[in-house]
Design a protein around this motif. Structure first.
Motif, PDB file in Angstrom:
ATOM      1  N   GLY A   1       1.554   3.883  -7.017  1.00 45.43           N
ATOM      2  CA  GLY A   1       0.458   3.270  -6.283  1.00 45.43           C
ATOM      3  C   GLY A   1       0.982   2.376  -5.177  1.00 45.43           C
ATOM      4  N   ILE A   2       0.206   1.360  -4.832  1.00 41.74           N
ATOM      5  CA  ILE A   2       0.628   0.404  -3.802  1.00 41.74           C
ATOM      6  C   ILE A   2       0.326  -1.009  -4.293  1.00 41.74           C
ATOM      7  CG2 ILE A   2       0.321   1.968  -1.850  1.00 41.74           C
ATOM      8  CD1 ILE A   2      -2.365   0.540  -1.327  1.00 41.74           C
ATOM      9  N   PRO A   3       1.034  -2.005  -3.785  1.00 42.48           N
ATOM     10  CA  PRO A   3       0.784  -3.378  -4.228  1.00 42.48           C
ATOM     11  C   PRO A   3      -0.601  -3.892  -3.850  1.00 42.48           C
ATOM     12  CG  PRO A   3       2.941  -3.198  -3.186  1.00 42.48           C
ATOM     13  CD  PRO A   3       2.218  -1.918  -2.901  1.00 42.48           C
ATOM     14  N   SER A   4      -1.089  -3.554  -2.645  1.00 43.13           N
ATOM     15  CA  SER A   4      -2.361  -4.080  -2.176  1.00 43.13           C
ATOM     16  C   SER A   4      -2.892  -3.182  -1.061  1.00 43.13           C
ATOM     17  CB  SER A   4      -2.185  -5.501  -1.628  1.00 43.13           C
ATOM     18  OG  SER A   4      -1.397  -5.480  -0.450  1.00 43.13           O
ATOM     19  N   VAL A   5      -4.152  -3.388  -0.707  1.00 44.89           N
ATOM     20  CA  VAL A   5      -4.747  -2.618   0.395  1.00 44.89           C
ATOM     21  C   VAL A   5      -4.000  -2.891   1.695  1.00 44.89           C
ATOM     22  CG1 VAL A   5      -6.827  -2.296   1.790  1.00 44.89           C
ATOM     23  CG2 VAL A   5      -7.018  -2.505  -0.690  1.00 44.89           C
ATOM     24  N   GLU A   6      -3.546  -4.132   1.887  1.00 42.01           N
ATOM     25  CA  GLU A   6      -2.806  -4.475   3.104  1.00 42.01           C
ATOM     26  C   GLU A   6      -1.569  -3.600   3.260  1.00 42.01           C
ATOM     27  OE1 GLU A   6      -3.939  -6.675   0.913  1.00 42.01           O
ATOM     28  OE2 GLU A   6      -5.548  -7.547   2.134  1.00 42.01           O
ATOM     29  N   ASP A   7      -0.932  -3.289   2.129  1.00 37.43           N
ATOM     30  CA  ASP A   7       0.276  -2.465   2.178  1.00 37.43           C
ATOM     31  C   ASP A   7      -0.024  -1.018   2.556  1.00 37.43           C
ATOM     32  OD1 ASP A   7       2.591  -4.238   1.220  1.00 37.43           O
ATOM     33  OD2 ASP A   7       1.084  -4.587  -0.318  1.00 37.43           O
ATOM     34  N   ALA A   8      -1.271  -0.594   2.392  1.00 37.98           N
ATOM     35  CA  ALA A   8      -1.641   0.775   2.766  1.00 37.98           C
ATOM     36  C   ALA A   8      -1.730   0.937   4.276  1.00 37.98           C
ATOM     37  CB  ALA A   8      -2.971   1.157   2.124  1.00 37.98           C
TER      38      ALA A   8
END
Length: 256
Positions: free
Chosen positions: A184-191
């Motif tokens: 997955g990803i750490p946060s939406v910002e990282d996407a």
């Protein structure tokens, strides 16, 4: 008191004495490779039943499917179209008012339901039928959630993982926690899907390949228990506050 377990004469005595009901709602949708699809509605039902037991207020059966089309690419996700969901929830709320309920707490554990529950609440309040308010467990204790997890993630992250580890440990794939984090990803910002102030994503898969965010390996049942108790206290306090209000004071103000 759980409505579905009671005989109608016993419910009659409740409606004569009380005017508040708890309605748990969630979703049936993907929560990554490690959590059950029922995560949200399992959490909502646990809170509603716990607080009903503590206070004696009425808990209805759980609404288990919510507004979740943004998770549709993942196997098994179920969803209701938003207008149908709103109408269904409103119908259930009006059913309760027929029996004498005039204030309702939507015990909600799915972010996709929030705006629609608020709309239902507005409809009921505007016509003077009932006062209905939406409650989410993590929003009642934001500081505790932030303290418990370095990267809590808005979906399928350690806060929901810890909660299911506490409530239903047999449903958690603990051997997949690292895979959930790494896939997955750490946060939406990282996407990097917010462009010049615009949210360019519509579905969860636009942000995260396995559907989840945060660091799931940071979750423990002990953290889940601590958060569950703290948020339950907040829900008890909300119910007691709401029950103490004059109904007239909960209705819309007159035009100036």
């Amino acid at each position: 008191m759980y409505l579905a377990d009671e005989a109608w004469p016993d419910l009659e005595s409740y409606f004569e004495a009380e005017s508040l009901a708890l309605v748990p709602l969630g979703s049936t949708e993907q929560h990554g490779p490690h959590l059950p699809e029922g995560t949200d509605h399992l959490i909502a039902e646990a809170y509603a039943r716990e607080v009903a037991d503590r206070t004696g207020y009425l808990c209805t059966p759980t609404i288990t499917v919510g507004v979740s089309p943004h998770h549709r690419q993942f196997h098994g996700t179920m969803w209701a179209d938003a207008p149908a969901f709103r109408d269904y929830v409103e119908s259930i709320a009006r059913n309760l008012t027929y029996h004498g309920i005039d204030r309702i707490v939507f015990v909600n554990a799915h972010g996709g339901n929030v705006e629609h529950l608020r709309e239902v609440g507005r409809r009921l309040r505007d016509d003077g039928t009932a006062y209905a308010v939406e409650w989410m467990w993590d929003e009642s204790i934001p500081d505790l959630v932030d303290e418990a997890f370095a990267r809590n993630g808005p979906h399928g992250g350690p806060k929901e993982t810890a909660m299911i580890q506490h409530l239903h440990p047999e449903l958690v794939h603990d051997d997949r926690l690292a895979d959930a984090r790494d896939g997955g990803i750490p946060s939406v910002e990282d996407a990097d899907t917010v462009k010049h102030g615009a949210r360019t994503f519509y579905d969860a898969i636009d942000n995260t390949a396995n559907g989840v965010l945060g660091d799931q390996t940071d979750a423990t049942a002990e953290k889940g228990a601590r958060l569950f108790d703290a948020a339950s206290e907040q829900l008890v306090a909300l119910c007691e506050w709401l029950a103490d209000q004059r109904f007239e004071d909960l209705l819309p103000r007159d035009h100036v």
